[in-house]
Motif scaffolding. Structure first.
Motif, PDB file in Angstrom:
ATOM      1  N   UNK A 168       0.833  -1.204   0.000  1.00 39.67           N
ATOM      2  CA  UNK A 168       0.000   0.000   0.000  1.00 39.67           C
ATOM      3  C   UNK A 168       0.870   1.257   0.000  1.00 39.67           C
ATOM      4  N   UNK A 169       0.335   2.327  -0.585  1.00 43.08           N
ATOM      5  CA  UNK A 169       1.062   3.594  -0.543  1.00 43.08           C
ATOM      6  C   UNK A 169       1.046   4.195   0.853  1.00 43.08           C
ATOM      7  N   UNK A 170      -0.029   3.903   1.606  1.00 45.28           N
ATOM      8  CA  UNK A 170      -0.249   4.529   2.912  1.00 45.28           C
ATOM      9  C   UNK A 170      -0.845   3.512   3.873  1.00 45.28           C
ATOM     10  N   UNK A 171      -0.474   3.597   5.142  1.00 44.43           N
ATOM     11  CA  UNK A 171      -1.198   2.933   6.225  1.00 44.43           C
ATOM     12  C   UNK A 171      -1.532   4.011   7.251  1.00 44.43           C
ATOM     13  N   UNK A 172      -2.811   4.210   7.494  1.00 44.03           N
ATOM     14  CA  UNK A 172      -3.254   5.220   8.458  1.00 44.03           C
ATOM     15  C   UNK A 172      -3.642   4.527   9.761  1.00 44.03           C
ATOM     16  N   UNK A 173      -2.965   4.894  10.833  1.00 42.44           N
ATOM     17  CA  UNK A 173      -3.217   4.265  12.129  1.00 42.44           C
ATOM     18  C   UNK A 173      -3.269   5.324  13.218  1.00 42.44           C
ATOM     19  N   UNK A 174      -3.817   4.951  14.370  1.00 37.34           N
ATOM     20  CA  UNK A 174      -3.766   5.841  15.519  1.00 37.34           C
ATOM     21  C   UNK A 174      -2.311   6.009  15.948  1.00 37.34           C
ATOM     22  N   UNK A 175      -1.871   7.256  16.053  1.00 33.95           N
ATOM     23  CA  UNK A 175      -0.470   7.516  16.402  1.00 33.95           C
ATOM     24  C   UNK A 175      -0.351   8.812  17.182  1.00 33.95           C
ATOM     25  N   UNK A 176       0.257   8.717  18.336  1.00 35.07           N
ATOM     26  CA  UNK A 176       0.569   9.863  19.183  1.00 35.07           C
ATOM     27  C   UNK A 176       1.543   9.355  20.241  1.00 35.07           C
ATOM     28  N   UNK A 191       9.276  -0.722   4.279  1.00 34.95           N
ATOM     29  CA  UNK A 191       8.663  -1.106   3.002  1.00 34.95           C
ATOM     30  C   UNK A 191       8.097   0.089   2.237  1.00 34.95           C
ATOM     31  N   UNK A 192       8.576   1.287   2.555  1.00 38.69           N
ATOM     32  CA  UNK A 192       8.201   2.504   1.821  1.00 38.69           C
ATOM     33  C   UNK A 192       6.692   2.733   1.821  1.00 38.69           C
ATOM     34  N   UNK A 193       6.066   2.496   2.953  1.00 37.29           N
ATOM     35  CA  UNK A 193       4.644   2.769   3.137  1.00 37.29           C
ATOM     36  C   UNK A 193       4.531   4.028   3.988  1.00 37.29           C
TER      37      UNK A 193
END
Length: 285
Positions: A168-176, A191-193
């Motif tokens: 995938x180009x992007x993985x959107x996850x909860x992050x803080x 893996x350049x995501x």
């Protein structure tokens, strides 16, 4: 750690070849009884005024049409905007995903979407792989420019690779700082995501003494410190607000940097999964 970012117009190149602004604006306004439709237009209008050009919606947010309206009314050229939407797991199957994305294009009346994410991995391996293949085919047809995922853990990303599909180009996850998803981040970086961070402001829980101390020293507010932490880690944060003052403040994060010591103190706040403030279904089977 990412290099210093100079302005709100900074962007990075995705593996798809397209660029994405490094700071986005979330429009998931349905939480806590709020009406997503009535809040979307004024909030996005304000975000456009301060220079934001990256907007993150989803089918389940029930406001794709309102986002499209305010974008058209703004007069800003489509090519200057980056629009993301998502397909939740109820529509993960090849034909259902194709239909969902087609509907998501029609609601805001867009010729294409810059990024479509599979919103979560809860449909199970077979259906989520079918859904991902549908995104790749839609990209080949020019209906979307980049394909990605959201809330995917390492096992979900590895199954995409095992199936022979590109990452995938992007993985959107909860992050803080309190929920740093370190194994997922490490995999994505290897893996350049690109990594998008939702809930970067910890849903307003910004009174931790470490965050407050750093904010006071820098003469910034805690939210700005959290967004800057995300940016300096190379993440793409997606702060959400309906307050004009807060929207402006959240975008005003390019005239300062956190020191290595600041970053280390914030990194030390990590509580793993216990620090989550959202649904965070990254461990789904």
């Amino acid at each position: 750690m990412a290099a210093a970012l100079e302005s709100l117009s900074s962007s990075i190149r995705l593996s798809s070849g397209h660029t994405i602004p490094v700071l986005g604006f979330g429009v998931a306004f349905g939480r806590a009884g709020r009406d997503p439709r009535s809040l979307t237009k004024p909030a996005v209008s304000e975000a456009l005024k301060v220079g934001l050009r990256h907007f993150d919606t989803a089918r389940m947010y029930n406001n794709e049409d309102h986002l499209g309206e305010v974008i058209r009314e703004s007069g800003i050229p489509r090519e200057d905007l980056f629009i993301t939407t998502k397909v939740d797991s109820a529509f993960h199957e090849y034909n259902k995903t194709t239909a969902s994305v087609t509907d998501s294009l029609q609601r805001p009346a867009l010729d294409y979407v810059d990024l479509v994410l599979l919103h979560d991995p809860r449909a199970g391996k077979t259906l989520r792989l079918e859904a991902y293949k549908a995104l790749l085919d839609l990209r080949a047809q020019g209906k979307i420019r980049s394909a990605g995922v959201s809330n995917y853990g390492v096992k979900h990303l590895e199954e995409i690779a095992a199936a022979g599909y590109e990452a995938p180009s992007v993985n959107q996850v909860e992050l803080h700082p309190f929920c740093q998803q370190r194994p997922i981040v490490a995999y994505c970086k290897a893996h350049n995501i690109a990594i998008e961070a939702y809930c970067p402001l910890v849903r307003g829980k910004t009174d931790d003494p470490v965050i407050v101390k750093i904010a006071n020293r820098l003469n910034k507010d805690p939210g700005q410190v959290l967004i800057r932490w995300s940016l300096q880690h190379g993440f793409i944060p997606l702060p959400l607000s309906s307050s004009p003052a807060r929207i402006k403040s959240n975008a005003d994060v390019f005239d300062f940097s956190l020191t290595e010591s600041d970053i280390a103190e914030l990194d030390a706040l990590d509580q793993g999964p216990a620090g989550s403030v959202s649904w965070n279904p990254v461990d789904t089977e």
